[in-house]
Design a protein around this motif. Structure first.
Motif: not given
Length: 498
Positions: A183-194, A250-261
């Motif tokens: 959550l803090n370093l990668f900004g994703v909730n992948v597997r967070v509750n697993d 993590v990288c797959t989850a970030r793909e859709s979240m990635r900010l444009k310049p």
């Protein structure tokens, strides 16, 4: 006749190349001869000293050997020259020298050669400069709410183990450290509750590092072609694959979240600092300073560094407090007195001074890394010794942290008072290196301290921990992270809230 001629030519050729090899390293051999060390056998050097020592006895063996021998200490393992230093004044020179920035040759056994932890100096300088702001005080103070939420989940998770038989708390703690990192370093909730997946991930990583470390004291496995023929290599590949799967998620989850310049410019008066993954994305996709493979290897690296290290320290600190109930009671009193509500704020943390002393003492006796290594790339003068180019310089932190000349005759005892301000002031700053030191120290020290203090404060306020283990019974296993062979076996009892 032809066979004899062939043997003669082959032998002569090999002998010629051997002599040429020796001549090319003449300076190395001359300087190495001036450094004291044990007898070296041909080909294997000093490796015979630990060849029959098992993993659970290796730490005790090395520490006792280094206690009885002088520093520096020379040892040959095959063609590699190892020199051990453990005097704080020498360590200050080595760790701050531009000649010793490269990680040791054996670090390549841990793979992820482009990650910040292991990469070559040129890449390390780029990554360190770009990623430092992601671990600044300004950035990590924004992580406090997430640490609180995840620590509360850990407290709730421990409820299931109250008044039961002793359990190993290390994998349980990983559910906090890894979730907080995601959550803090990668900004994703992948597997967070697993929690089941996270515990399996932590167990897999531990076994992987043990496999890789085992190769260090088996020099016949140093050549990659030889190691790839072993069952250990095949097991290692499977474990690396499991580790990489989470990074890919993590990288797959970030793909859709990635900010444009253009979206990096915020309309807010005070924009939020970029977190780690955002900076990695920026230098990958905008400035092209690194490629996607290097980015992925750094995701691997930080998933490990933010989880395995911190979870081990939290679990070990709980184990120490379980062994010493009076210390645990004092920490509990400090926490209840200093933290007025359920949410621990950034302003509460400095008041948890005794808790910090307890963590530091736990790190002294069981440091994250038992030993660190550097390659000397230019001749380096350290006191009366000249360290030749190509030397593997090793710093045995476990021995340093238990050195009686520094910590007194009772250096093997657990005593948080070792970190009273007046005692710290009398010690050399390089006598204590829980996060390394000098140029290539740990980038995430502030992050780790915040994570550990919040979790431990919440756990100690709610629960009382006990164990049948005693400090003298603890056996340590060297790995990328120093492990407790006995496991972190503890019982949990709910405290009566006032």
């Amino acid at each position: 006749m032809f066979e004899l001629l062939f043997i003669f030519i082959t032998t002569s050729t090999l002998f010629y190349y051997y002599l040429s090899y020796r001549r090319s390293r003449k300076r190395l051999y001359e300087l190495a001869a001036q450094i004291p060390g044990p007898f070296d056998w041909p080909l294997i050097g000093s490796a015979y000293l630990g060849i029959t020592v098992g993993p659970t006895k290796m730490c005790d063996f090395l520490v006792q050997m280094l206690h009885t021998l002088s520093s520096p200490l020379r040892a040959w393992i095959g063609p590699l020259l190892f020199v051990f230093f453990d005097k704080p004044e020498h360590l200050e020179v080595i760790l701050n020298s531009q000649s010793c920035v490269s990680k040791s040759y054996v670090h390549r056994f841990f793979r992820f050669e482009y990650g910040l932890l292991h990469c070559a100096p040129e890449l390390w300088r780029v990554l360190r400069k770009r990623l430092n702001p992601s671990f600044s005080s300004t950035t990590i103070k924004n992580f406090v709410p997430t640490f609180n939420v995840q620590a509360d989940k850990l407290v709730q998770y421990f409820e299931a183990f109250v008044d039961r038989e002793a359990i190993d708390l290390l994998p349980k703690v990983s559910s906090y450290t890894l979730s907080a990192a995601l959550l803090n370093l990668f900004g994703v909730n992948v597997r967070v509750n697993d929690t089941e997946y996270i515990e399996q991930f932590a167990e897999n990583a531990e076994k992987m590092w043990l496999l890789m470390f085992d190769r260090i004291y088996k020099p016949w496995y140093y050549p990659d072609f030889a190691y790839k023929l072993t069952p250990s290599y095949r097991k290692e590949k499977k474990r690396i694959h499991k580790l990489q799967q989470l990074s890919i998620e993590v990288c797959t989850a970030r793909e859709s979240m990635r900010l444009k310049p253009k979206q990096y410019q915020s309309d807010k008066t005070v924009p939020m600092p970029e977190i780690l993954i955002e900076r990695l994305e920026r230098i990958t996709f905008e400035t092209n300073e690194i490629n996607e493979d290097i980015m992925l290897q750094n995701v691997h690296t930080f998933l490990f560094a933010s989880n395995d290290t911190t979870s081990n320290v939290i679990a070990t600190t709980l184990l120490m407090m379980a062994m010493y109930p009076d210390v645990q009671d004092r920490v509990h009193k400090e926490v209840t007195h200093s933290v007025s509500n359920d949410v621990i704020t950034i302003d509460d943390l400095p008041s948890l001074q005794y808790l910090e002393m307890v963590i530091k003492e736990s790190l002294r006796l069981v440091p994250v890394a038992s030993i660190i290594g550097r390659i000397c790339e230019r001749e380096l003068q350290v006191d009366n010794w000249t360290i030749p180019v190509g030397t593997e310089v090793f710093i045995p932190i476990l021995k340093l942290h238990r050195d009686k000349s520094i910590w007194g005759q009772h250096s093997e005892r657990f005593d948080p008072d070792n970190f009273l301000p007046e005692r710290c002031a009398k010690r050399h700053p390089y006598a204590y290196l829980p996060f390394g030191g000098g140029i290539r120290n740990c980038i995430g020290m502030r992050y780790a301290w915040m994570s550990m203090k919040i979790a431990l404060a919440k756990l100690i306020r709610m629960y009382e921990f006990s164990t049948e283990l005693r400090l003298e019974d603890i056996k340590l296993i060297p790995s990328l992270v120093l492990l407790v062979a006995n496991r972190h076996m503890m019982r949990i009892k709910r405290r009566k809230l006032r």
